[in-house]
Write a protein that holds these residues in place. Structure first.
Motif, PDB file in Angstrom:
ATOM      1  N   ALA A 166      -1.384  -2.745  -6.162  1.00  0.00           N
ATOM      2  CA  ALA A 166      -0.120  -2.648  -5.428  1.00  0.00           C
ATOM      3  C   ALA A 166       0.676  -3.916  -5.667  1.00  0.00           C
ATOM      4  CB  ALA A 166      -0.391  -2.458  -3.938  1.00  0.00           C
ATOM      5  N   THR A 167       1.951  -3.858  -5.351  1.00  0.00           N
ATOM      6  CA  THR A 167       2.813  -5.031  -5.446  1.00  0.00           C
ATOM      7  C   THR A 167       3.489  -5.220  -4.097  1.00  0.00           C
ATOM      8  OG1 THR A 167       3.205  -4.607  -7.779  1.00  0.00           O
ATOM      9  CG2 THR A 167       4.762  -6.067  -6.665  1.00  0.00           C
ATOM     10  N   ILE A 168       3.398  -6.424  -3.576  1.00  0.00           N
ATOM     11  CA  ILE A 168       4.014  -6.750  -2.298  1.00  0.00           C
ATOM     12  C   ILE A 168       5.292  -7.537  -2.574  1.00  0.00           C
ATOM     13  CG2 ILE A 168       3.720  -7.915  -0.091  1.00  0.00           C
ATOM     14  CD1 ILE A 168       1.738  -5.705  -0.365  1.00  0.00           C
ATOM     15  N   GLY A 169       6.391  -7.118  -1.979  1.00  0.00           N
ATOM     16  CA  GLY A 169       7.654  -7.839  -2.152  1.00  0.00           C
ATOM     17  C   GLY A 169       8.557  -7.170  -3.169  1.00  0.00           C
ATOM     18  N   THR A 170       9.744  -7.745  -3.337  1.00  0.00           N
ATOM     19  CA  THR A 170      10.727  -7.175  -4.258  1.00  0.00           C
ATOM     20  C   THR A 170      10.647  -7.864  -5.614  1.00  0.00           C
ATOM     21  OG1 THR A 170      12.382  -8.749  -3.487  1.00  0.00           O
ATOM     22  CG2 THR A 170      12.295  -6.612  -2.373  1.00  0.00           C
ATOM     23  N   GLY A 171      11.237  -7.249  -6.618  1.00  0.00           N
ATOM     24  CA  GLY A 171      11.229  -7.820  -7.961  1.00  0.00           C
ATOM     25  C   GLY A 171       9.823  -7.820  -8.525  1.00  0.00           C
ATOM     26  N   ALA A 172       9.428  -8.970  -9.068  1.00  0.00           N
ATOM     27  CA  ALA A 172       8.080  -9.089  -9.627  1.00  0.00           C
ATOM     28  C   ALA A 172       7.043  -8.990  -8.527  1.00  0.00           C
ATOM     29  CB  ALA A 172       7.936 -10.405 -10.382  1.00  0.00           C
ATOM     30  N   SER A 195       4.268  -9.956  -5.508  1.00  0.00           N
ATOM     31  CA  SER A 195       2.943 -10.564  -5.592  1.00  0.00           C
ATOM     32  C   SER A 195       1.924  -9.485  -5.884  1.00  0.00           C
ATOM     33  CB  SER A 195       2.591 -11.240  -4.266  1.00  0.00           C
ATOM     34  OG  SER A 195       3.510 -12.261  -3.986  1.00  0.00           O
ATOM     35  N   PRO A 196       1.038  -9.710  -6.858  1.00  0.00           N
ATOM     36  CA  PRO A 196       0.007  -8.707  -7.122  1.00  0.00           C
ATOM     37  C   PRO A 196      -0.948  -8.624  -5.930  1.00  0.00           C
ATOM     38  CG  PRO A 196      -0.374 -10.672  -8.436  1.00  0.00           C
ATOM     39  CD  PRO A 196       0.926 -10.869  -7.736  1.00  0.00           C
ATOM     40  N   ALA A 197      -1.317  -7.417  -5.621  1.00  0.00           N
ATOM     41  CA  ALA A 197      -2.197  -7.194  -4.477  1.00  0.00           C
ATOM     42  C   ALA A 197      -2.994  -5.919  -4.731  1.00  0.00           C
ATOM     43  CB  ALA A 197      -1.378  -7.066  -3.197  1.00  0.00           C
ATOM     44  N   VAL A 198      -3.882  -5.603  -3.829  1.00  0.00           N
ATOM     45  CA  VAL A 198      -4.575  -4.319  -3.856  1.00  0.00           C
ATOM     46  C   VAL A 198      -4.384  -3.649  -2.503  1.00  0.00           C
ATOM     47  CG1 VAL A 198      -6.310  -4.934  -5.587  1.00  0.00           C
ATOM     48  CG2 VAL A 198      -6.804  -5.308  -3.192  1.00  0.00           C
ATOM     49  N   ARG A 199      -4.293  -2.332  -2.556  1.00  0.00           N
ATOM     50  CA  ARG A 199      -4.222  -1.538  -1.325  1.00  0.00           C
ATOM     51  C   ARG A 199      -5.582  -0.902  -1.125  1.00  0.00           C
ATOM     52  NH1 ARG A 199       0.236   2.188  -1.728  1.00  0.00           N
ATOM     53  NH2 ARG A 199      -1.101   3.306  -3.161  1.00  0.00           N
ATOM     54  N   ILE A 200      -6.108  -1.047   0.063  1.00  0.00           N
ATOM     55  CA  ILE A 200      -7.424  -0.502   0.400  1.00  0.00           C
ATOM     56  C   ILE A 200      -7.209   0.553   1.476  1.00  0.00           C
ATOM     57  CG2 ILE A 200      -9.743  -1.038   1.223  1.00  0.00           C
ATOM     58  CD1 ILE A 200      -8.869  -4.059   0.562  1.00  0.00           C
ATOM     59  N   ILE A 201      -7.714   1.759   1.233  1.00  0.00           N
ATOM     60  CA  ILE A 201      -7.620   2.840   2.214  1.00  0.00           C
ATOM     61  C   ILE A 201      -9.036   3.308   2.530  1.00  0.00           C
ATOM     62  CG2 ILE A 201      -6.727   5.132   2.736  1.00  0.00           C
ATOM     63  CD1 ILE A 201      -4.579   4.627   0.596  1.00  0.00           C
ATOM     64  N   VAL A 202      -9.419   3.188   3.787  1.00  0.00           N
ATOM     65  CA  VAL A 202     -10.696   3.700   4.264  1.00  0.00           C
ATOM     66  C   VAL A 202     -10.372   4.923   5.115  1.00  0.00           C
ATOM     67  CG1 VAL A 202     -12.758   3.243   5.633  1.00  0.00           C
ATOM     68  CG2 VAL A 202     -11.746   1.407   4.281  1.00  0.00           C
ATOM     69  N   THR A 203     -10.898   6.079   4.729  1.00  0.00           N
ATOM     70  CA  THR A 203     -10.643   7.322   5.451  1.00  0.00           C
ATOM     71  C   THR A 203     -11.950   7.824   6.048  1.00  0.00           C
ATOM     72  OG1 THR A 203      -8.880   7.856   3.897  1.00  0.00           O
ATOM     73  CG2 THR A 203      -9.687   9.645   5.279  1.00  0.00           C
ATOM     74  N   VAL A 204     -11.919   8.126   7.343  1.00  0.00           N
ATOM     75  CA  VAL A 204     -13.095   8.648   8.033  1.00  0.00           C
ATOM     76  C   VAL A 204     -12.758  10.033   8.565  1.00  0.00           C
ATOM     77  CG1 VAL A 204     -14.733   8.305   9.916  1.00  0.00           C
ATOM     78  CG2 VAL A 204     -13.857   6.336   8.661  1.00  0.00           C
ATOM     79  N   THR A 205     -13.615  11.007   8.269  1.00  0.00           N
ATOM     80  CA  THR A 205     -13.476  12.359   8.804  1.00  0.00           C
ATOM     81  C   THR A 205     -14.739  12.691   9.588  1.00  0.00           C
ATOM     82  OG1 THR A 205     -14.363  13.319   6.766  1.00  0.00           O
ATOM     83  CG2 THR A 205     -11.963  13.129   6.929  1.00  0.00           C
TER      84      THR A 205
END
Length: 158
Positions: A123-129, A131-141
């Protein structure tokens, strides 16, 4: 002369009508109470699912973003198990369909019906270039109730 005698009380017809009205009202109240009792476990199951998702998320967020040994892959390295995960990307694709497990793979008592899935993506946080990031999704059913689906999302920066 006769004075008319006034009758006091209720007739049999009035008594039967009042009993029928009270019976219908009582049946309606009992139906509402039954429905409330049947669905009273839902909030507890949803709260437990949220706690499980937050627990997994906390474990993941304590790990470094990148593999300390280098050579990053989008999942665990060959031969790695959850107790040896050493970066966030190792959790990508993690699924537990036999209930909640601790970090060492031991089943957590009384949490057998919960299913956990983890997805890690760039994922990318912010506008333009940005900041490189990661999105973590934990799903519980939850197996017993189709409506229980609790996703918890977090972002991790380097």
């Amino acid at each position: 002369m006769h004075s008319p005698i006034r009758q006091r009380g209720v007739t049999l017809i009035e008594l039967v009508v009042s009993i029928v009205i009270l019976s219908v009202a009582t049946a309606g109240i009992m139906m509402v109470m039954t429905q409330t009792t049947l669905s009273s476990a839902d909030p507890m199951i949803r709260e437990q699912a949220t706690a499980i998702a937050q627990s997994y998320m906390e474990e993941i967020l304590t790990q470094p973003l990148l593999n300390p040994g280098g050579g990053e892959v989008n999942g665990p390295e060959v031969g790695e198990i959850r107790s040896t995960y050493d970066d966030v990307w190792d959790y990508n694709g993690l699924t537990n369909n036999a209930g909640a497990l601790d970090q060492n793979g031991n089943a957590v008592p009384n949490l057998q019906g919960y299913n956990i899935a983890v997805l890690v993506s760039s994922a990318t946080i912010g506008t333009g270039a940005g900041s490189p990031a990661v999105r973590i999704i934990v799903t519980v059913t939850y197996d017993g109730l189709a409506g229980i689906n609790v996703p918890v999302t977090a972002y991790r920066l380097n």
